[in-house]
Design a protein around this motif. Structure first.
Motif, mmCIF file in Angstrom:
data_model
loop_
_atom_site.group_PDB
_atom_site.id
_atom_site.type_symbol
_atom_site.label_atom_id
_atom_site.label_comp_id
_atom_site.label_asym_id
_atom_site.label_seq_id
_atom_site.Cartn_x
_atom_site.Cartn_y
_atom_site.Cartn_z
ATOM 1 N N SER A 1 -37.721 -46.946 11.281
ATOM 2 C CA SER A 1 -39.330 -46.458 10.617
ATOM 3 C C SER A 1 -39.998 -47.688 10.431
ATOM 4 C CB SER A 1 -38.989 -45.750 9.395
ATOM 5 O OG SER A 1 -38.346 -44.659 9.344
ATOM 6 N N GLY A 2 -39.467 -48.997 9.928
ATOM 7 C CA GLY A 2 -40.228 -50.104 9.765
ATOM 8 C C GLY A 2 -40.908 -50.582 11.298
ATOM 9 N N LEU B 1 -43.677 -48.703 12.219
ATOM 10 C CA LEU B 1 -44.774 -48.938 11.567
ATOM 11 C C LEU B 1 -45.491 -50.264 11.823
ATOM 12 C CD1 LEU B 1 -46.481 -48.479 8.924
ATOM 13 C CD2 LEU B 1 -44.883 -49.858 7.390
ATOM 14 N N THR B 2 -44.645 -51.187 12.178
ATOM 15 C CA THR B 2 -45.400 -52.492 12.884
ATOM 16 C C THR B 2 -46.125 -52.313 14.184
ATOM 17 O OG1 THR B 2 -43.512 -53.087 14.265
ATOM 18 C CG2 THR B 2 -43.658 -53.931 11.922
ATOM 19 N N LEU C 1 -47.487 -49.216 14.969
ATOM 20 C CA LEU C 1 -48.480 -48.408 14.362
ATOM 21 C C LEU C 1 -49.802 -49.439 13.994
ATOM 22 C CD1 LEU C 1 -49.895 -45.782 13.965
ATOM 23 C CD2 LEU C 1 -48.901 -45.667 11.631
ATOM 24 N N LEU C 2 -49.415 -50.405 13.036
ATOM 25 C CA LEU C 2 -50.347 -51.285 12.510
ATOM 26 C C LEU C 2 -51.089 -52.272 13.755
ATOM 27 C CD1 LEU C 2 -48.309 -52.747 9.298
ATOM 28 C CD2 LEU C 2 -50.437 -51.332 9.320
#
Length: 227
Positions: free
Chosen positions: A36-37, A40-41, A43-44
């Motif tokens: 997930s982390g 997320l990176t 996606l950012l």
């Protein structure tokens, strides 16, 4: 959609609830957090910190502050912000490799019936024993096969990620490194598909006769297999 629902009970012994060892449960939830982390990176960097979109924004904001910069300088700043997030992504990659190694080592000490390949072989033998006519046996075998693909994808992600992180040390050319990056990204999409299928299957199973799968992954289940 029924084919993707994981089974909670043993086909040949319906009274037995499949048990998850502590090591598998720890790996499962850590794996969830790390993936997930990592996502997320990605996606950012593909949205809020996208270099193309941020270059003009950085230039405009600096000009409002009375600082004049060229598009090239603004692009360097945008790249710097993106690189910081990629640095975090790399650390998530190291963590993913570490818990994958943990999972492989833990597999050695699993009770025989809880070993993955033993479970996969058991599902295959059950499928054959039921003369290949049992939808439940086919279901279980399909789910196990999907898990095998997931494990292989994680290994590929780890190997390709490390190859990119240490491309200079390994003597990997820029062209090859770029190809590895594209393959790494492709595998990421496959993992996303698996996660979506996995979540959908668990939700469906929880609403039917296999209710309790999520709690079993937390507390391990009630029935232990013998060695």
């Amino acid at each position: 959609m029924a084919i993707i629902e994981p089974l909670r009970k043993d086909i040949d012994n319906p009274s037995d609830i499949k048990k998850h060892s502590a090591s598998v449960r720890v790996w499962h939830w850590l794996n969830l957090l790390i993936i997930s982390g990592s996502l997320l990176t990605v996606l950012l960097n593909s949205t809020l910190l996208d270099v193309k979109g941020n270059t003009s924004y950085v230039q405009q904001q600096l000009q409002k502050s009375g600082v004049s910069v060229t598009p090239g300088q603004a692009k360097s700043v945008a790249h710097g912000l993106e690189d910081k997030v990629w640095g975090i992504h790399i650390y998530f990659g190291y963590a993913l490799v570490a818990i994958l190694l943990f999972r492989l080592i833990a597999e050695i000490f699993q009770p025989r019936k809880q070993k993955f390949f033993s479970s996969l072989n058991s599902a295959y033998q059950t499928y054959r024993r039921h003369s290949k006519k049992s939808n439940l046996a086919l279901h279980d075998l399909t789910v196990k096969a999907l898990y095998l693909i997931f494990y292989l994808l994680l290994i590929i992600m780890g190997v390709t990620g490390l190859s990119m992180a240490f491309d200079q040390e390994l003597g990997i050319s820029k062209g090859t490194s770029h190809s590895i990056k594209e393959f790494h990204g492709f595998c990421m999409y496959l993992i996303l598909i698996f996660i979506g299928v996995h979540i959908a299957g668990v939700l469906l199973a929880e609403r039917k006769e296999n209710k309790g799968i999520v709690s079993d992954m937390i507390n391990g289940g009630k029935t232990s297999y013998g060695n």
